[in-house]
Write a protein that holds these residues in place. Sequence first.
Motif, PDB file in Angstrom:
ATOM      1  N   ILE A 105       0.780  -1.300  -0.024  1.00 26.24           N
ATOM      2  CA  ILE A 105       0.092  -0.053  -0.162  1.00 26.24           C
ATOM      3  C   ILE A 105       0.844   1.286  -0.217  1.00 26.24           C
ATOM      4  CG2 ILE A 105      -1.681   1.386   1.271  1.00 26.24           C
ATOM      5  CD1 ILE A 105      -2.978  -1.432   2.365  1.00 26.24           C
ATOM      6  N   ILE A 106       1.737   1.499   0.803  1.00 26.86           N
ATOM      7  CA  ILE A 106       2.832   2.434   0.847  1.00 26.86           C
ATOM      8  C   ILE A 106       3.669   2.332  -0.589  1.00 26.86           C
ATOM      9  CG2 ILE A 106       5.089   3.367   2.010  1.00 26.86           C
ATOM     10  CD1 ILE A 106       4.154   1.568   4.358  1.00 26.86           C
ATOM     11  N   GLU A 107       3.944   1.395  -1.023  1.00 28.26           N
ATOM     12  CA  GLU A 107       4.643   1.144  -2.262  1.00 28.26           C
ATOM     13  C   GLU A 107       3.808   1.977  -3.236  1.00 28.26           C
ATOM     14  OE1 GLU A 107       6.719  -1.970  -5.295  1.00 28.26           O
ATOM     15  OE2 GLU A 107       4.857  -2.772  -3.976  1.00 28.26           O
ATOM     16  N   ALA A 108       2.773   1.470  -3.397  1.00 36.58           N
ATOM     17  CA  ALA A 108       1.644   2.182  -4.486  1.00 36.58           C
ATOM     18  C   ALA A 108       1.424   3.488  -4.456  1.00 36.58           C
ATOM     19  CB  ALA A 108       0.442   1.203  -4.426  1.00 36.58           C
ATOM     20  N   THR A 109       1.301   3.859  -3.317  1.00 38.63           N
ATOM     21  CA  THR A 109       1.379   5.443  -3.119  1.00 38.63           C
ATOM     22  C   THR A 109       2.482   6.081  -3.437  1.00 38.63           C
ATOM     23  OG1 THR A 109      -0.356   4.944  -1.185  1.00 38.63           O
ATOM     24  CG2 THR A 109       0.508   7.267  -1.337  1.00 38.63           C
ATOM     25  N   VAL A 110       3.537   5.605  -3.022  1.00 38.29           N
ATOM     26  CA  VAL A 110       4.777   6.550  -3.407  1.00 38.29           C
ATOM     27  C   VAL A 110       5.184   6.336  -5.041  1.00 38.29           C
ATOM     28  CG1 VAL A 110       7.258   6.436  -2.967  1.00 38.29           C
ATOM     29  CG2 VAL A 110       5.936   6.108  -0.976  1.00 38.29           C
ATOM     30  N   VAL A 111       5.018   5.008  -5.559  1.00 38.12           N
ATOM     31  CA  VAL A 111       4.827   4.991  -7.096  1.00 38.12           C
ATOM     32  C   VAL A 111       4.132   6.076  -7.794  1.00 38.12           C
ATOM     33  CG1 VAL A 111       4.737   3.791  -9.053  1.00 38.12           C
ATOM     34  CG2 VAL A 111       6.089   2.815  -7.163  1.00 38.12           C
ATOM     35  N   LEU A 171       5.386   9.718  -7.088  1.00 37.19           N
ATOM     36  CA  LEU A 171       6.926   9.947  -7.973  1.00 37.19           C
ATOM     37  C   LEU A 171       6.770  10.059  -9.550  1.00 37.19           C
ATOM     38  CD1 LEU A 171       9.279   7.359  -6.085  1.00 37.19           C
ATOM     39  CD2 LEU A 171       9.345   9.684  -6.161  1.00 37.19           C
ATOM     40  N   ASN A 172       5.888   9.051  -9.768  1.00 36.84           N
ATOM     41  CA  ASN A 172       5.482   9.004 -11.598  1.00 36.84           C
ATOM     42  C   ASN A 172       4.734  10.308 -11.689  1.00 36.84           C
ATOM     43  OD1 ASN A 172       7.015   7.203 -12.059  1.00 36.84           O
ATOM     44  ND2 ASN A 172       5.522   5.714 -11.444  1.00 36.84           N
ATOM     45  N   LYS A 173       3.862  11.104 -10.914  1.00 36.48           N
ATOM     46  CA  LYS A 173       3.139  12.012 -11.207  1.00 36.48           C
ATOM     47  C   LYS A 173       3.938  13.341 -11.373  1.00 36.48           C
ATOM     48  CE  LYS A 173      -0.608  14.740  -9.219  1.00 36.48           C
ATOM     49  NZ  LYS A 173      -1.680  14.761  -8.078  1.00 36.48           N
ATOM     50  N   ARG A 174       5.210  13.082 -10.479  1.00 34.82           N
ATOM     51  CA  ARG A 174       6.134  14.398 -10.394  1.00 34.82           C
ATOM     52  C   ARG A 174       6.783  14.345 -11.840  1.00 34.82           C
ATOM     53  NH1 ARG A 174       8.856  14.784  -4.503  1.00 34.82           N
ATOM     54  NH2 ARG A 174       7.045  15.323  -3.273  1.00 34.82           N
ATOM     55  N   ARG A 175       7.002  13.259 -12.290  1.00 37.73           N
ATOM     56  CA  ARG A 175       7.735  12.911 -13.459  1.00 37.73           C
ATOM     57  C   ARG A 175       6.990  13.538 -14.655  1.00 37.73           C
ATOM     58  NH1 ARG A 175       7.891   8.548 -17.211  1.00 37.73           N
ATOM     59  NH2 ARG A 175       9.997   8.610 -18.334  1.00 37.73           N
ATOM     60  N   LYS A 176       5.767  13.769 -14.841  1.00 30.18           N
ATOM     61  CA  LYS A 176       5.144  14.070 -16.017  1.00 30.18           C
ATOM     62  C   LYS A 176       4.933  15.559 -16.146  1.00 30.18           C
ATOM     63  CE  LYS A 176       1.662  10.184 -15.881  1.00 30.18           C
ATOM     64  NZ  LYS A 176       0.694   9.574 -15.803  1.00 30.18           N
TER      65      LYS A 176
END
Length: 85
Positions: free
Chosen positions: A71-77, A80-85
């Motif tokens: 759950i933590i992993e999915a939230t962080v991923v 992080l990927n949202k910031r990348r866009k």
Amino acid sequence: MLGIAPPPSKQAKNYEVLPEAWAAVRMFIKVQTQWRADSGAVIGLDYGAVRWVFELYEISEPMQTLADLQIIEATVVAGLNKRRK
């Protein structure tokens, strides 16, 4: 965490952690540098490294701790990927 500073306009926030989630939070802190990435996008944690850390620390409830960690992993991923866009 992860070497990514929040934007200067955002204040640091404190979050409450449920007692039953502490094992997953502690494990995330231990494995937070063990990411898999493809083409610059973060995919998820390296589960080989996660397993090794679980064994090293002799996690008593690995299935529940892994479920909480995911759950933590999915939230962080997602973050992080949202910031990348």
